[in-house]
Structures are given as structure tokens and as C-alpha cells.
Write an enzyme that holds these catalytic residues in place. Structure first.
Site, PDB file in Angstrom:
ATOM      1  N   CYS A   1       0.823  -1.205   0.000  1.00 27.98           N
ATOM      2  CA  CYS A   1       0.000   0.000   0.000  1.00 27.98           C
ATOM      3  C   CYS A   1       0.867   1.269   0.000  1.00 27.98           C
ATOM      4  CB  CYS A   1      -0.973  -0.037   1.181  1.00 27.98           C
ATOM      5  SG  CYS A   1      -2.374   1.104   0.997  1.00 27.98           S
TER       6      CYS A   1
ATOM      7  N   HIS B   1      -3.965  -4.977  -0.096  1.00 25.71           N
ATOM      8  CA  HIS B   1      -3.657  -5.563   1.217  1.00 25.71           C
ATOM      9  C   HIS B   1      -3.761  -7.090   1.183  1.00 25.71           C
ATOM     10  CE1 HIS B   1      -3.637  -1.857   3.794  1.00 25.71           C
ATOM     11  NE2 HIS B   1      -4.225  -1.387   2.706  1.00 25.71           N
TER      12      HIS B   1
ATOM     13  N   GLU C   1      -2.789  -9.053   3.379  1.00 23.42           N
ATOM     14  CA  GLU C   1      -2.986  -9.565   4.739  1.00 23.42           C
ATOM     15  C   GLU C   1      -4.432  -9.453   5.192  1.00 23.42           C
ATOM     16  OE1 GLU C   1      -3.370  -5.389   5.291  1.00 23.42           O
ATOM     17  OE2 GLU C   1      -2.044  -6.573   4.035  1.00 23.42           O
TER      18      GLU C   1
END
Length: 385
Positions: free
Chosen positions: A261, A353, A355
Site C-alpha cells: 500500500c 492488502h 494480509e
């Protein structure tokens, strides 16, 4: 039960939406943005990348699963303000420890409910993200002109550096997960890192050192990391020259690098490319992205208002002298750069993202790709010695 106090949301163009107070009462100023996820509001609220922003949830019903301690992405709620249409009247999850509105009130987050979030989202989509303010309780009774003046005097996200507001002040160490293959120290520059990112990295065998955003290249070298990671975070990448210079030092030292990001935007700048502000950004857990290497389309989680300005097709010579670079991932909604890969140095990044704790998990493989990159670099370095 006492009825909620009146509240009003004011945009910098003068548009007004009247509703009810939600969470704390008072005044909140920030950039109005909309998030399209139907789940994961706790992860959104506690993501430091949302610092300085008033978040509008496009899903109409928010709060039904309450809040818990396990899904926190950081130590607190970071949004500047919160906008929902229909807050849940009851909490119905066995994992819940408290209600969302109680959490917002406890953390001093001023919110508003009962407004037409669909109309608001359409406004932001057509006019772009803009400065805004929520005024509730006594603040809602202020003259319209005074409220609008406060909004227009608020901070503009362009040129704004927020890293110091969200970063740790001292290094925090998280050991590699038990049973994982040790890969050595990983320096994670905390620009607003999420807990799920740290867990993913520790599971891959890294001893994770979460370092302050003020660290110098000399201090980083003293740490002796096997690799470096730049986290997500809020603000304008064009206002982060020190982090760009630090990263250029990392790349010259030949250390493997992975950025997510904000980290992707800073890698872009370190390689010599520019960045720009998107009209209304990407925020949600349903964004399609093409992995150009595999042809696979991933459904991904996003939270960014800025992007890297680089050619989508072909190999590009790094303007900063780091060899060949290619855009590795592309957003299919608007052809925005969603990933970079350096071809002559061990560095890559993605804009979204992987994660994402609330899902989806299509991009989890990127942590394995980073682990393999670091293992290969260690092996090659050892053979050369």
C-alpha cells in the site's frame, strides 16, 4: 432510552446531510471517503491507514457483530469520524465484548447515523473525496456558515504527512512463529502497520522488528536485517521524502524489499516514478486485480487514495538508476498500478492488502513470495562468500 442527539455531516462543497449522533458527540474533521466492504468494519476502524479520514460505510447495516479484542488491527480506532446508515440495535456474535457505538464513544470518535449513505457515496464518487465535518450534539446547532468554515479550514490530504501520528516510538520485536523456518531479522518500517501483517510475516519465519518511521539508514544497518518491509499507512507519499531516501539506501545495499500500500507508493518514488491522488480512491474488500505474471485475477482488499504513476505495459528503466522495473499488478476497474517488481534488484510491492484479515485471501501467496525471495538471496549471498 434517550433519543440520539441531532447531527449533521457537512462537505466542503456545502452539501449537508442531517442525521443522528453515533458514538461520541462533538466535532470531527477529515477527508470524507467511502468503503465498500460489507464485513470487517472493526478491521477498517482500527486500520491506521484511515487516520485523518471520515469513513462512510456503503453497507447499510453496521455493528451487528459488535467489537472484540482479537480483530483489532492496531491499538485503537483511527478514523477521524464514522458515517453509517442503520446502526445495529443489538449485538449478536458470541465473540463480541462490547457494542460498536460504545467503542466509538469510548475512543472519542464522533459519528453520524441515519443519513442516506447511498446518496453521499454517489456524491463523493462524482465530485471526489473532499474535506468534511461531523457536528453532533451542541455542535449541530452552530450556524451553517460556521460549520462550513470549519470544514474548509481543515487539513487537505494532499501534501500531508501522517506517519509520525501512527508509527511506534520505540522498536517492537515479534519472534518468528514456532515451527517456522528461521529467516532472520526483518525490519518493518511502521508507517501504520496492521497486526495481521506482522502475524503473516512471523508465520513465514521472520523475527519481526517493527521500527519507528524516524529510523535512519545508519540505524537500520546497525540492526542488520535480512530484509526490509514498508507497511501501509495514511497520507500523501509525495510528503515522505525521508522514507524515500531511506528506501533508496536499502535498495543500494541490496537488501530484499517488500512494500504494501503506502509502501508500494514509496517504492515507486524510490525507483524514480511519481505519484498522484485518485479522485475517490479504492476502499473495500472486493477490488479485482490482475497479476500479470500468472494471468490470475485476484479479489483484493484496498485502502488508498494515491497511486504510482508508471507505464502499465513493458519493462521500464528506473529513472533513479535501479535497473529494469515492471508493473506487476493492475486494477481492472480503472487500470491503476497495483504492484511493482524490480527486475535487477530484489524488490517488489503491491498497492492492495494481501494480509486482509476480514478477507479476501486470494493474495496471501505474496508473503510466500517474499519469504522465497529472502531465502534465495541468503543462499546466493552465502554461496558468493
Amino acid at each position: 432510552m434517550t433519543a440520539p442527539a441531532p447531527a449533521v455531516l457537512v462537505l466542503e462543497d456545502g452539501t449537508r446531510y442531517t442525521g443522528r449522533a453515533y458514538g461520541a458527540e462533538g466535532r470531527a474533521l477529515g477527508e470524507a471517503v467511502f468503503a465498500t466492504g460489507m464485513t470487517g468494519y472493526q478491521e477498517t476502524l482500527t486500520d491506521p491507514s484511515y487516520a485523518g479520514q471520515i469513513v462512510v460505510q456503503t453497507a447499510p447495516h453496521i455493528g451487528n457483530t459488535g467489537m472484540n479484542d482479537e480483530d483489532m488491527e492496531s491499538r485503537r480506532v483511527w478514523v477521524a469520524g464514522y458515517v453509517v446508515r442503520d446502526p445495529s440495535r443489538v449485538v449478536s456474535s458470541f465473540r463480541s465484548l462490547r457494542s460498536l457505538d460504545d467503542e466509538l464513544a469510548q475512543d472519542g470518535i464522533v459519528g453520524i447515523s441515519g443519513i442516506d449513505t447511498r446518496a453521499l457515496t454517489r456524491r463523493l464518487r462524482s465530485a471526489g473525496s473532499m474535506r468534511s465535518g461531523i457536528f453532533s450534539g451542541a455542535e449541530a446547532a452552530l450556524p451553517d456558515e460556521e460549520q462550513l468554515a470549519a470544514v474548509r479550514a481543515g487539513r487537505d490530504m494532499r501534501g500531508l504527512n501522517l506517519s509520525a501520528e501512527v508509527s511506534v516510538l520505540e522498536t517492537r520485536v515479534v519472534p518468528a512463529a514456532e515451527g517456522s523456518e528461521p529467516l532472520g531479522r526483518l525490519a518493518v518500517l511502521d508507517l501504520g502497520v496492521k497486526e495481521s501483517t506482522i502475524r503473516k510475516l512471523a508465520l513465514r519465519g521472520f523475527e519481526v522488528h517493527v521500527v519507528p518511521q524516524t529510523i535512519t539508514v545508519e540505524q537500520l544497518r546497525e540492526l542488520g536485517p535480512a530484509a526490509v518491509f514498508y507497511s501501509n499507512g495514511p497520507g500523501d507519499p509525495a510528503a515522505s521524502d525521508a522514507h524515500v531516501e531511506l528506501l533508496q539506501g536499502v535498495l543500494r545495499d541490496g537488501l530484499p524489499f517488500f512494500g504494501i500500500c503506502f509502501g508500494n507508493q514509496l517504492l515507486g518514488r524510490a525507483l524514480g516514478f511519481g505519484t498522484y491522488k485518485l479522485a475517490f480512491g479504492h476502499r473495500g474488500i472486493n477490488q479485482p486485480v490482475l497479476d500479470k505474471a500468472t494471468g490470475r485475477i485476484e479479489i483484493t482488499a484496498h485502502n488508498h487514495g494515491f497511486a504510482v504513476d508508471a507505464p502499465i505495459e513493458g519493462e521500464i528503466e528506473s529513472p533513479a538508476g535501479f535497473g529494469r522495473v515492471e508493473v506487476s499488478h493492475v486494477g481492472l476497474n480503472d487500470r491503476v498500478v497495483e504492484g511493482l517488481r524490480a527486475l535487477d534488484i530484489p524488490a517488489f510491492s503491491v498497492q492492495y492488502h494481501p494480509e486482509a484479515a476480514a478477507g479476501p485471501h486470494d493474495s496471501d501467496y505474496l508473503f510466500d513470495r517474499f519469504r522465497d525471495l529472502v531465502a534465495e538471496h541468503r543462499s546466493t549471498k552465502g554461496a558468493a562468500q
